[in-house]
Motif scaffolding. Structure first.
Motif, mmCIF file in Angstrom:
data_model
loop_
_atom_site.group_PDB
_atom_site.id
_atom_site.type_symbol
_atom_site.label_atom_id
_atom_site.label_comp_id
_atom_site.label_asym_id
_atom_site.label_seq_id
_atom_site.Cartn_x
_atom_site.Cartn_y
_atom_site.Cartn_z
ATOM 1 N N ILE A 62 0.841 -1.200 0.000
ATOM 2 C CA ILE A 62 0.000 0.000 0.000
ATOM 3 C C ILE A 62 0.874 1.248 0.000
ATOM 4 N N LEU A 63 0.586 2.158 -0.923
ATOM 5 C CA LEU A 63 1.344 3.403 -1.028
ATOM 6 C C LEU A 63 0.668 4.546 -0.280
ATOM 7 N N GLN A 64 -0.650 4.519 -0.250
ATOM 8 C CA GLN A 64 -1.396 5.599 0.399
ATOM 9 C C GLN A 64 -2.804 5.116 0.707
ATOM 10 N N CYS A 65 -3.372 5.575 1.810
ATOM 11 C CA CYS A 65 -4.761 5.237 2.141
ATOM 12 C C CYS A 65 -5.403 6.418 2.854
ATOM 13 N N SER A 77 -2.941 8.427 5.310
ATOM 14 C CA SER A 77 -1.632 7.870 5.615
ATOM 15 C C SER A 77 -0.952 7.565 4.295
ATOM 16 N N SER A 78 0.361 7.741 4.250
ATOM 17 C CA SER A 78 1.101 7.461 3.026
ATOM 18 C C SER A 78 2.513 7.023 3.364
ATOM 19 N N THR A 79 3.283 6.696 2.332
ATOM 20 C CA THR A 79 4.653 6.248 2.550
ATOM 21 C C THR A 79 5.509 7.343 3.166
ATOM 22 N N LEU A 82 3.629 7.735 7.962
ATOM 23 C CA LEU A 82 3.035 6.461 8.345
ATOM 24 C C LEU A 82 1.964 6.598 9.419
ATOM 25 N N PHE A 120 -7.518 3.485 -1.228
ATOM 26 C CA PHE A 120 -6.093 3.184 -1.106
ATOM 27 C C PHE A 120 -5.458 3.046 -2.477
ATOM 28 N N SER A 122 -2.163 1.507 -4.674
ATOM 29 C CA SER A 122 -1.125 0.477 -4.665
ATOM 30 C C SER A 122 -0.572 0.323 -6.074
ATOM 31 N N SER A 165 -2.925 1.160 6.968
ATOM 32 C CA SER A 165 -1.750 1.926 7.386
ATOM 33 C C SER A 165 -0.614 1.007 7.810
ATOM 34 N N ILE A 168 1.489 -0.141 4.891
ATOM 35 C CA ILE A 168 2.384 0.845 4.288
ATOM 36 C C ILE A 168 3.799 0.668 4.833
#
Length: 212
Positions: A62-65, A77-79, A82, A120, A122, A165, A168
């Motif tokens: 997952i890159l972002q949610c 939340s993202s890379t 966190l 999310f 990906s 999250s 990630i």
């Protein structure tokens, strides 16, 4: 399009995750989508009745949610971050009119939320690009009363966002390919080909590589 090695590796990894998957919670979403969570193994499975297909996600996928309410992001939340970041101060806007603003010093305002979803992003190695999945938890305007009158939309959205999250975070150890049989791998390739995610040529090359 990604090369055949990438496609084969993705199929092997999906089979590895599938073999370990033991769901502990199921969340039904609108538009025929279902999310299953395996807390012990940190694996999430998303299925869709529209395409009759399942995809598994784990650490690092997952890159972002985010949690979206009426088209506005309230938690993300993202890379690069966190920890969940509340973009709307204080409490989240809840079904039926929770309080926005919290302790911001502004006058409390109640609002009615019509739609809650978890989105999310990906990277999909099969198509070779990022894709965004939109999981609708609550929709006041939905024809299905299950989603139009759902009272636990906030709790489910926060549960799903919290789980995403965790995925990630950098993986401690990714599932290792090879735990599934060649027959399973070929079956998965055939499924991807049938769904149109692999061309005839890509399917032949990937199949040849698996068979040595």
């Amino acid at each position: 399009m990604p090369d055949q090695d990438a496609i084969t590796a993705a199929v092997l990894r999906q089979n590895s995750l599938k073999s370990k998957f033991k769901p502990t919670q199921t969340i039904e979403c609108a538009e025929g989508k279902t999310v299953e969570l395996d807390s012990a193994n940190s694996i999430m499975c998303v299925t869709s009745k529209k395409v009759d297909f399942a995809w598994f996600y784990t650490h690092g996928d997952i890159l972002q949610c985010s949690v979206e309410k009426d088209g506005k992001t309230v938690i993300e939340s993202s890379t690069s971050s966190l920890l969940g970041r509340a973009l709307v101060g204080g409490m989240l806007a809840g079904v039926g009119g929770a309080i926005l603003g919290g302790a911001t010093g502004q006058k409390e305002k109640k609002t009615v939320v019509n739609k809650i979803s978890v989105q999310f992003r990906s990277f999909n190695p099969i198509i070779g690009q990022d894709r965004v999945e939109d999981l609708v938890i609550f929709n006041r305007l939905a024809f299905n009363p299950r989603f139009a009158f759902r009272t636990d939309g906030d709790a489910l959205a926060e549960t799903l966002h919290s789980f995403l999250s965790r995925l990630i975070a950098p993986p401690h150890q990714l599932p290792q390919p090879g735990t599934s049989s060649a027959a399973d791998d070929l079956s998965r390739l055939a499924e991807l080909h049938q769904k149109g995610l692999l061309t005839d040529d890509e399917f032949r090359k990937a199949k040849s590589k698996l068979l040595g």
